[in-house]
Each structure stands twice: as C-alpha cells, then as structure tokens.
Design an enzyme around this catalytic site. Structure first.
Site, PDB file in Angstrom:
ATOM      1  N   CYS A 275       0.807  -1.225   0.000  1.00 26.11           N
ATOM      2  CA  CYS A 275       0.000   0.000   0.000  1.00 26.11           C
ATOM      3  C   CYS A 275       0.835   1.267   0.000  1.00 26.11           C
ATOM      4  O   CYS A 275       0.287   2.357  -0.187  1.00 26.11           O
ATOM      5  CB  CYS A 275      -0.923   0.008   1.213  1.00 26.11           C
TER       6      CYS A 275
ATOM      7  N   HIS B 118      -4.325   6.831   6.127  1.00 26.57           N
ATOM      8  CA  HIS B 118      -4.435   5.587   5.363  1.00 26.57           C
ATOM      9  C   HIS B 118      -5.834   5.003   5.528  1.00 26.57           C
ATOM     10  O   HIS B 118      -6.498   4.692   4.552  1.00 26.57           O
ATOM     11  CB  HIS B 118      -3.365   4.604   5.821  1.00 26.57           C
TER      12      HIS B 118
ATOM     13  N   HIS C 169     -10.342   0.634  -1.352  1.00 28.27           N
ATOM     14  CA  HIS C 169      -8.904   0.546  -1.099  1.00 28.27           C
ATOM     15  C   HIS C 169      -8.235   0.089  -2.389  1.00 28.27           C
ATOM     16  O   HIS C 169      -8.358  -1.070  -2.794  1.00 28.27           O
ATOM     17  CB  HIS C 169      -8.634  -0.438   0.037  1.00 28.27           C
TER      18      HIS C 169
END
Length: 404
Positions: free
Chosen positions: A166, A300, A334
């Site tokens: 990520c 995040h 995401h």
C-alpha cells in the site's frame, strides 16, 4: 538542491476522472457497490471503475442492488491516467515520444510508476488456460506499466517500478522527486496504477478475514474491514526552476518522505507503533516541519480494526493540535498500491481548492480527534499523506503549497 513541484495530475477512481472524483468526494458520495465479477466468488462490496456513484456507502440495508460491472483493463487505465497527467502539465496530448513537447532531452525525462498487483489478473488468466500462452506474456510482467509509459513518453531517463504494497504510490512519488533533486532528471512521471479485482486477490483477502461484509467505514466503531477498489494517480514532477520558466501551473511542492518497516508480522501491524512513528519523524525532519505546523493529514484509514486503531493512536500522540484528518477509502475503495498516490493527489487538490474531503462512511468515530465527516473549507499550506502496508511497510510524504 533543486525544489520539486507538481505540474500535472492524472487521476482515475471508481468515482470517475479527476474532476468527477474530487467533486463526488467533497459531496460525500461513494462508488462502492455490491458486485460479483466472478461467478465462482460470492458477491461483495467493491469499487469498480465505470460503476454508478451512490449517494451513500453500501451498507447492510442496500446490498440487494447488485451491479454487473466487470474489472477494468489495466492497460486502458494506464493510458488514460498518463495521458491526463501529461496533458494537464503540457497542454498537449500524450503520443509516442511526446517528451519533446517540453523540448525535453529524452535522458532528462524519467518514469517512476509502481503497482502492487500490476497484471496479476492477466497472469491468472494464463494460469487458468483462459489466454493462449504466447510471447505476449512478456507484456504483463510487474514492471510493465512503467515500461509502457516510458515508451509513450519517449523517456530515456531512469525507469523505476516500485512494488511496496500500500505504500507503492508514495514510494514512487518520493523516489521520482529524488531523481530530480539528485540531478538525474528534470521531469519525472510518478505514481501508481492498480486494477486489483482478480479471483486470487479477492479469495486471498477473504481468507485473511480482511474484507468488509457490507461497506467501508474508516475509523468508525462499526468498521469491519477493507473494500477493494480500482484506481490510479500519476503526477508530473518537475524542477521548480523549469516550471517557473515556462509559466506552468504549480499544484504544490513535494518535500520530505519517511519510510520504515515493522519487521513484525506478515499482515498485522506492530502493536507498539514504533516503526510507524519513525516514518512520521523522518518525513517531518526532512521537511523542516514541527508537528504543530501540519494543517491536514490524509490518513491511510483502511477500516480494518487493528490498522485504524494504530493510526488513530499515532495521530493523537504525535499531533496534539489535532489537525483535520480524513481517509477517502470509504468513497474510492482501497486501491492497494495506488491508494497512497491517490492520497497525495487529494492533498494537492485540497491545497489548490481550499476544500478538505470527508471520511465517507464515518458515522460514529471511535477515536478522539478532528475527524472530517463532511467536507470543510479550509486554507491549508502543509499536508501529510500516510500509508501503512501489509508486511509493516510504512510511508509518510509531506506536500506543501509552493511559494517562491
């Protein structure tokens, strides 16, 4: 040392292109819907490119409306996003060898574009016998997105293809900025692309218990896991002196980055949070900022139990002034490797527009702090973008308003 600025932004998410995404995000809309892209895998909430935008995030009362969209083609995503970034920076269309649009020597133009999944979906089709195994498989190696963009640009400078879960987007943008600071390049196209909706990805995250059952609710008491989404964000990074000399529009300046690794667990974060704090420390130190100078944090915020708790505690401990904070994954899903590149783009758009995006899906915050549940008008000069990836990979990037 040369200063590095952003002169072009190309962005695609399940909310649409850059303008549609930003408009929908500020309005609190979500692109998460109930999908079953593969018959062998049960339907679940996903954010697919090209899907209808909903006014609210999918929840347990809205799961009966099932969309039929299929996963987006990664090559098409690469081409559209890179063309948008290049046109935004130069005012010209991206064509083969179009680096000359800026009178740019090929060796001074670099590419730093990553992806955590890249062409995994195509490779799965090869493995399943759904595609003939011929020499075309060479076009689908992990670094292929960066290669394709370099060929389109005619870029003869360094070519890098980070793959750090990520944190891939921040890794690519920070390293692209370093290439300019270190004198390798004058301009770099940097960011990340991701079309991660594949049978293996869905099955793997489901087996881990990481996927949400109804929707994405970052930092909410009822959060239940992440929702996968497709998207990309590519930035044209440029030496500030060159951008000024040609009168380019400047969205903001890329400052310091901080990186660290937990070295603790395959997927769970280190419960002490020590390593994540190191990444924040280095981003601030390399930017010459104090914590109280930060005006906005793009978190995040995956909506998983452990990650959200650790990130919220970190923000509470390190930023006592409680700057406004939001996560945008409740709107876009995401996007894995592309998520932090999208986050950096949103920081730049917040600086430009004076609007801060909300955390779509957040109804009942579990943690103390200035959690944005609706968009607000706010002048911001200094922003931080956080990314915390599986395997304990931590990245923080500082982005500020550009002043001569």
């Amino acid at each position: 040392m040369r200063r590095v600025v952003v002169t072009g932004i190309g962005l695609m998410s399940a909310l649409g292109d850059r303008s549609s995404t930003w408009r929908s995000l500020l309005a609190g809309q979500s692109a998460i819907q109930w999908h079953q892209p593969f018959t062998a895998i049960p339907p679940r909430p996903i954010a697919l490119l090209g899907s209808r935008v909903n006014s609210q995030v999918v929840n347990s009362q809205a799961v009966n409306s099932q969309a039929q969209s299929q996963p987006f083609d990664l090559t098409h995503l690469i081409d559209r996003t890179s063309a948008a970034a290049w046109a935004d920076a130069t005012g010209s269309e991206l064509q083969s060898g179009s680096g000359s649009a800026l009178n740019q020597p090929a060796q001074r133009l670099g590419v730093c574009v990553g992806s955590s999944r890249s062409y995994q979906g195509v490779l799965e089709q090869y493995a399943a016998g759904q595609r003939p195994l011929d020499d075309q498989w060479l076009r689908h190696l992990p670094h292929s997105p960066a290669v394709r963009i370099a060929q389109q640009l005619g870029a003869g400078g360094p070519l890098l293809a980070p793959m750090t879960a990520c944190t891939t987007g921040i890794s690519a943008i920070a390293r692209g900025a370093d290439l300019i600071r270190e004198g390798w390049c004058d301009r770099v196209l940097a960011g990340a692309v991701e079309a991660p909706i594949t049978p293996l990805t869905l099955a793997g995250f489901a087996q881990m218990g990481a996927l949400a059952a109804t929707g994405s609710y970052p930092f909410d008491r009822s959060r239940e896991g992440l929702v996968l989404g497709e998207g990309a964000a590519l930035l044209v990074l440029e030496a500030a002196d060159l951008a000024r000399s040609r009168g380019a529009k400047i969205y903001g300046e890329i400052l310091g980055a901080g990186f660290s690794t937990d070295a603790y667990h395959l997927s769970a974060p280190d419960p002490t949070g020590r390593s994540a704090r190191v990444a924040v420390h280095w981003a601030l130190k390399r930017s010459g900022w104090r914590p109280e100078q930060v005006d906005y944090i793009h978190a995040h915020g995956t909506a998983t139990k452990l990650n959200d708790a650790q990130e919220a505690n970190l923000i509470q401990d390190l930023f006592p002034q409680q700057p406004p904070v939001s996560s945008t994954k409740g709107a876009t899903g995401h996007t894995l490797g592309a998520s932090s590149a999208l986050g950096v783009a949103f920081c730049l758009l917040a600086i430009e527009s004076g609007q801060l995006p909300p955390t779509v899906g957040l109804q009942d915050p579990e943690f103390a702090g200035f959690w944005l549940q609706t968009s607000i008008a706010r002048h911001v000069d200094r922003t931080l973008c956080f990314a915390f990836g599986f395997g304990g990979q931590n990245a923080v990037l500082a982005v500020q308003r550009f002043e001569d």
